[in-house]
Design an enzyme around this catalytic site. Sequence first.
Site, PDB file in Angstrom:
ATOM      1  N   ASN A   1      45.802  41.289  36.090  1.00 40.95           N
ATOM      2  CA  ASN A   1      46.986  42.069  36.557  1.00 40.95           C
ATOM      3  C   ASN A   1      48.252  41.423  36.802  1.00 40.95           C
ATOM      4  O   ASN A   1      48.388  40.790  37.893  1.00 40.95           O
ATOM      5  CB  ASN A   1      46.521  42.805  37.857  1.00 40.95           C
ATOM      6  CG  ASN A   1      47.247  43.787  38.389  1.00 40.95           C
ATOM      7  OD1 ASN A   1      48.508  44.199  37.748  1.00 40.95           O
ATOM      8  ND2 ASN A   1      47.072  44.311  39.670  1.00 40.95           N
TER       9      ASN A   1
ATOM     10  N   LYS B   1      51.133  42.475  37.141  1.00 40.39           N
ATOM     11  CA  LYS B   1      51.942  43.298  38.445  1.00 40.39           C
ATOM     12  C   LYS B   1      53.522  43.138  37.636  1.00 40.39           C
ATOM     13  O   LYS B   1      53.548  43.351  36.455  1.00 40.39           O
ATOM     14  CB  LYS B   1      51.935  42.620  39.693  1.00 40.39           C
ATOM     15  CG  LYS B   1      50.467  42.544  40.339  1.00 40.39           C
ATOM     16  CD  LYS B   1      50.122  41.984  41.486  1.00 40.39           C
ATOM     17  CE  LYS B   1      49.061  42.193  41.747  1.00 40.39           C
ATOM     18  NZ  LYS B   1      48.744  41.629  43.315  1.00 40.39           N
TER      19      LYS B   1
ATOM     20  N   HIS C   1      45.688  51.049  42.579  1.00 34.46           N
ATOM     21  CA  HIS C   1      45.652  49.803  43.004  1.00 34.46           C
ATOM     22  C   HIS C   1      46.276  49.904  44.435  1.00 34.46           C
ATOM     23  O   HIS C   1      47.053  50.723  44.914  1.00 34.46           O
ATOM     24  CB  HIS C   1      46.610  48.985  42.190  1.00 34.46           C
ATOM     25  CG  HIS C   1      46.616  47.452  42.578  1.00 34.46           C
ATOM     26  ND1 HIS C   1      47.466  47.079  43.707  1.00 34.46           N
ATOM     27  CD2 HIS C   1      45.943  46.373  42.244  1.00 34.46           C
ATOM     28  CE1 HIS C   1      47.174  45.609  43.767  1.00 34.46           C
ATOM     29  NE2 HIS C   1      46.277  45.357  42.813  1.00 34.46           N
TER      30      HIS C   1
ATOM     31  N   GLU D   1      48.456  48.490  45.816  1.00 32.76           N
ATOM     32  CA  GLU D   1      50.004  48.403  46.176  1.00 32.76           C
ATOM     33  C   GLU D   1      50.652  49.786  45.800  1.00 32.76           C
ATOM     34  O   GLU D   1      51.577  50.137  46.252  1.00 32.76           O
ATOM     35  CB  GLU D   1      50.473  47.367  45.065  1.00 32.76           C
ATOM     36  CG  GLU D   1      50.280  46.016  45.736  1.00 32.76           C
ATOM     37  CD  GLU D   1      50.235  44.854  44.757  1.00 32.76           C
ATOM     38  OE1 GLU D   1      50.465  44.890  43.668  1.00 32.76           O
ATOM     39  OE2 GLU D   1      49.555  43.872  45.133  1.00 32.76           O
TER      40      GLU D   1
ATOM     41  N   GLU E   1      38.985  45.766  45.945  1.00 25.30           N
ATOM     42  CA  GLU E   1      39.803  44.788  46.160  1.00 25.30           C
ATOM     43  C   GLU E   1      40.276  44.802  48.003  1.00 25.30           C
ATOM     44  O   GLU E   1      41.012  45.659  48.097  1.00 25.30           O
ATOM     45  CB  GLU E   1      41.159  44.905  45.248  1.00 25.30           C
ATOM     46  CG  GLU E   1      40.673  44.635  43.899  1.00 25.30           C
ATOM     47  CD  GLU E   1      42.311  44.109  43.516  1.00 25.30           C
ATOM     48  OE1 GLU E   1      42.341  43.214  42.875  1.00 25.30           O
ATOM     49  OE2 GLU E   1      43.052  45.036  43.279  1.00 25.30           O
TER      50      GLU E   1
ATOM     51  N   GLY F   1      46.543  38.340  47.005  1.00 22.67           N
ATOM     52  CA  GLY F   1      47.794  37.782  47.355  1.00 22.67           C
ATOM     53  C   GLY F   1      47.970  36.748  48.441  1.00 22.67           C
ATOM     54  O   GLY F   1      48.950  36.291  48.663  1.00 22.67           O
TER      55      GLY F   1
ATOM     56  N   SER G   1      42.577  37.157  45.481  1.00 20.73           N
ATOM     57  CA  SER G   1      42.825  35.717  45.826  1.00 20.73           C
ATOM     58  C   SER G   1      41.544  35.154  45.042  1.00 20.73           C
ATOM     59  O   SER G   1      41.173  34.145  45.460  1.00 20.73           O
ATOM     60  CB  SER G   1      42.691  35.106  47.103  1.00 20.73           C
ATOM     61  OG  SER G   1      43.874  35.707  47.740  1.00 20.73           O
TER      62      SER G   1
HETATM   63  P1  PGA Z   1      45.581  38.285  43.444  1.00 22.51           P
HETATM   64  O1  PGA Z   1      45.955  39.750  43.274  1.00 22.51           O
HETATM   65  O2  PGA Z   1      44.677  37.629  42.538  1.00 22.51           O
HETATM   66  O3  PGA Z   1      47.088  37.617  43.498  1.00 22.51           O
HETATM   67  O4  PGA Z   1      44.916  38.200  44.849  1.00 22.51           O
HETATM   68  C1  PGA Z   1      44.739  40.515  42.716  1.00 22.51           C
HETATM   69  C2  PGA Z   1      45.091  41.971  42.546  1.00 22.51           C
HETATM   70  O5  PGA Z   1      46.033  42.644  43.287  1.00 22.51           O
HETATM   71  O6  PGA Z   1      44.920  42.842  41.635  1.00 22.51           O
END
Ligand code: PGA
Length: 237
Positions: free
Chosen positions: A8, A10, A93, A95, A161, A167, A198
């Site tokens: 992803n 983003k 997601h 976000e 997640e 993140g 992460s």
């Molecule tokens: P990350 O993000 O690996 O940077 O923690 C994962 C995601 O949001 O899909």
Amino acid sequence: MKKFIVCNWKMNGSLDYIQTLNNYFVKLAPSSLAHEIVICPQSPYLKSCKDTLPSWIHIAGQDCNTKEMGAFTGCIAAYTLKECGATFCLIGHSERRGYFQESLEEINEKIKCAQDACLTPIVCVGEALDHRENFTHKDIIKEQVISALKILKGDYYIAYEPIWAIGTGRSASLFDIEEMCSFIQDMTGLSNVFYGGSVTPSNASEILKLTCVRGLLVGGACLKLETFSPLVERKES
Ligand code: PGA
């Protein structure tokens, strides 16, 4: 059964990075890749990913709109993602659920649009830290999964997640991942649950060894070749 590494990007990535990835892939024998790879770029890069990268790389949207098409300035329709080469689409997601206040109903409308456009949905679910601290994390995950299951049909994946792991550099423990991915797998009845939050080259192989984990959803670690390549290459043992 092959596992998946879903990348992803983003609001990151570039035409240069797509070229860097292609230079990397063309030098590799496909047999040295251990997993199915799905790349989720920003939408304007979909076509470039499709045209530049090897055909065995799957391409995905990061989101689609709740409506099939129409006067919705700035939005992206599921059929457009498909036309630009996507075969998968992330939906819900954290976000999107957080910053854009996406409700369970809107997420189901998006799932419907994705499925109608023949995209395989990857529905993301996750609990906040306070849900964990109040021991309500299973309730919230159950609510999100059961809601999506009302509309999901055919091929689909659920990505677990935890929001507190995204993140932050603080991945969930193997125990938590196994507990929650099995919990979700019991609801879907299928081997279709991914873990994200992460994920790095140092924890990926241990997480992928869990039988209830069908793949990884990776954010930060897929944005640089140095951390992307160890995630996708077969480890000689
Ligand atoms: P990350 O993000 O690996 O940077 O923690 C994962 C995601 O949001 O899909």
